[in-house]
Scaffold this active site. Structure first.
Site, PDB file in Angstrom:
ATOM      1  N   CYS A  93       4.483   4.424 -17.226  1.00  0.00           N
ATOM      2  CA  CYS A  93       3.845   3.389 -17.938  1.00  0.00           C
ATOM      3  C   CYS A  93       2.102   3.244 -17.345  1.00  0.00           C
ATOM      4  CB  CYS A  93       4.519   1.883 -17.838  1.00  0.00           C
ATOM      5  SG  CYS A  93       5.977   2.038 -18.665  1.00  0.00           S
ATOM      6  N   LYS A 129      -0.532   5.968 -18.139  1.00  0.00           N
ATOM      7  CA  LYS A 129      -1.046   5.855 -19.315  1.00  0.00           C
ATOM      8  C   LYS A 129      -1.529   4.751 -20.249  1.00  0.00           C
ATOM      9  CE  LYS A 129       3.416   5.276 -21.832  1.00  0.00           C
ATOM     10  NZ  LYS A 129       3.008   4.254 -22.543  1.00  0.00           N
ATOM     11  N   ALA A 172       0.861  -1.069  -0.074  1.00  0.00           N
ATOM     12  CA  ALA A 172       0.005   0.059   0.094  1.00  0.00           C
ATOM     13  C   ALA A 172       1.005   1.295  -0.004  1.00  0.00           C
ATOM     14  CB  ALA A 172      -1.031  -0.024   1.378  1.00  0.00           C
TER      15      ALA A 172
END
Ligand SMILES: NC(=O)c1ccc[n+]([C@@H]2O[C@H](COP(=O)([O-])OP(=O)(O)OC[C@H]3O[C@@H](n4cnc5c(N)ncnc54)[C@H](O)[C@@H]3O)[C@@H](O)[C@H]2O)c1
Length: 436
Positions: free
Chosen positions: A266, A269, A258
């Site tokens: 990467c 997008k 977490a």
């Protein structure tokens, strides 16, 4: 084999250097002439552990070259058995589709230069069907060219890129062309020795595998992040939950840490591009749509979490921040959580003094931050300290010294690298993610 690599960024440079280390003769090409000049002078354009030594040794041994000029590019492509496209595919402004303009421009350039049968390999992350378009651009630009267009997505992680390239979990190759398959087999032959699985599949399937992998991992991170929020509400420990589920082989322990939300060049997008592809195909992916929304909201909410830990308001306060890059061992700032969190804190009236071991890009992107030379400099005189990126050097801080330097003994640890019990024992007010 002779390889031309179009695009010498994180992926192109690492892949080019590793292919040359496999014994192939590689020319890494970039239209950024300054970058190529620096590489020729032995200066790395990015920070990636082990890269400089790998580049140096392969340049020395005459297997790795750099090119930017039209003539050098033409020669390298003409002589190549395989031309890789490793240019960027950022989010298209406005709609979140992958911007394929660099890929298509590269395809046109390649079409004008290839000589004899050549395998054109798309290593960039591209939406399903892009290979078809690359092929038709090449055929349209230069009818009669003998090319096979192959998909070969890259799965390397920044910060561990060389090891990932040389010892990948798998290599994926998408093509129906037997001659192309042979060239790809030859390129990756060194990996056969350590029995790396090589998946030969259809081009479209290969393109989709890359997005499926990234979307799944982004979803896994987002899952544990939401679980962390629940843990905070019900007094449970997300790290124990992650361990308790991660030991189940069907789930696996990776990507269950977490934190402040995923960032990087990467996941943001690629998840968005997959959502757009799915919409366009009339098969919406609601899990990924939600993942994108939850993650965006999470990054934004982290500033409030920090403010809450500091007593509710940060107006006029100075906050020390350790780590700005989206993860350790890289200088990459693309979509880093720090780029959301810091401006939000500044908008609330806080002054930020920060340290990151690779801060050159951060200095450009965060102009109001006071950049410091080390973690202790950053802590000095601050009202609290926030750990944003878990660089190794932040894992064993001299906490007594940090406590002396801070105005108040307050630490917000968004990567859970310290334990609540230990921090309490040392007299800190300590907030972390998903732990009592
Ligand atoms: N960065 C990663 O960790 C990673 C991992 C796996 C896949 N990918 C994918 O690989 C691709 C490249 O990513 P990156 O991070 O290396 O990008 P990057 O922005 O670091 O590098 C791209 C390079 O291509 C150059 N370029 C663009 N058009 C060109 C042209 N026509 N001729 C020559 N050079 C050209 C640019 O100048 C730039 O140096 C993207 O599709 C990305 O999604 C990236």
């Amino acid at each position: 084999m002779r390889v031309a690599m179009i695009g010498t960024g994180y992926v192109g440079l690492v892949s080019g250097a590793c292919f040359s280390d496999f014994g192939h003769v590689v020319t890494c090409i970039d239209k950024d002439a300054g970058k190529i000049e620096r590489l020729k002078a032995g200066v790395m354009p990015i920070f990636e552990p082990g890269l400089e030594a790998l580049v140096d040794s392969n340049v020395q041994e005459g297997r790795l070259f750099f090119a930017s000029s039209r003539e050098d590019t033409a020669r390298a492509v003409r002589e190549a058995d395989a031309v890789f496209i490793a240019v960027g595919t950022p989010s298209r402004r406005g709609d979140g589709h992958a911007d394929l303009s660099y890929v298509y421009a590269a395809a046109e350039e390649i079409a004008g230069l290839v000589d004899g049968f050549t395998v054109v390999v798309t290593k960039s992350t591209v939406p399903v069907g892009t290979g078809d378009e690359v092929e038709s651009i090449i055929r349209r630009t230069r009818p009669g060219t003998q090319v096979a267009v192959v998909s070969n997505p890259e799965f390397l992680r920044e910060g561990a890129a060389i090891a990932d390239f040389k010892r990948p979990d798998r290599v994926v190759v998408g093509t129906d062309d037997e001659a192309a398959r042979e060239v790809m087999r030859e390129l990756y032959r060194p990996l056969f020795l350590n029995e790396t699985p090589i998946i030969f599949t259809q081009r479209r399937t290969s393109e989709l595998i890359k997005y499926a992998a990234n979307a799944f991992l982004a979803m896994k991170i987002t899952f544990i992040n939401e679980m962390a929020d629940l843990c905070e509400r019900v007094d449970a420990d997300v790290q124990q939950v992650a361990r308790g589920i991660g030991l189940d082989n069907r789930i696996g322990s990776k990507f269950l840490h977490a934190g402040p939300g995923y960032g990087g060049s990467c996941f943001p997008k690629d998840t968005l591009a997959l959502v757009r592809t799915a919409e366009q195909a009339g098969s919406p992916m609601r899990l990924i749509e939600t993942t994108v929304k939850v993650n965006e909201a999470r990054k934004k909410s982290m500033a409030d979490k920090i403010a809450a830990a500091m007593g509710g308001a940060v107006q006029g306060k100075t906050i020390a921040i350790l780590g700005l890059t989206f993860k350790p061992n890289t200088d990459d700032m693309r979509d880093a959580p720090s780029l959301e969190i810091i401006p939000a804190l500044e908008a609330m009236g806080a002054t930020i003094q920060a340290f990151d071991p690779e801060d050159h890009e951060a200095r450009r992107l965060l102009p109001n931050v006071r950049f410091k030379d080390g973690p202790y400099d950053a802590a000095e005189g601050a009202d609290g300290l926030v750990i944003l990126t878990e660089w190794d050097r932040f894992r064993a801080l001299d906490l007594a010294r940090i406590k002396d330097l801070l105005k108040a003994p307050l630490v917000v640890d968004l990567r859970n690298i310290y334990t609540p019990q230990d921090m309490a024992r040392r007299g800190f007010t300590y907030a972390s993610v998903g732990r009592p």
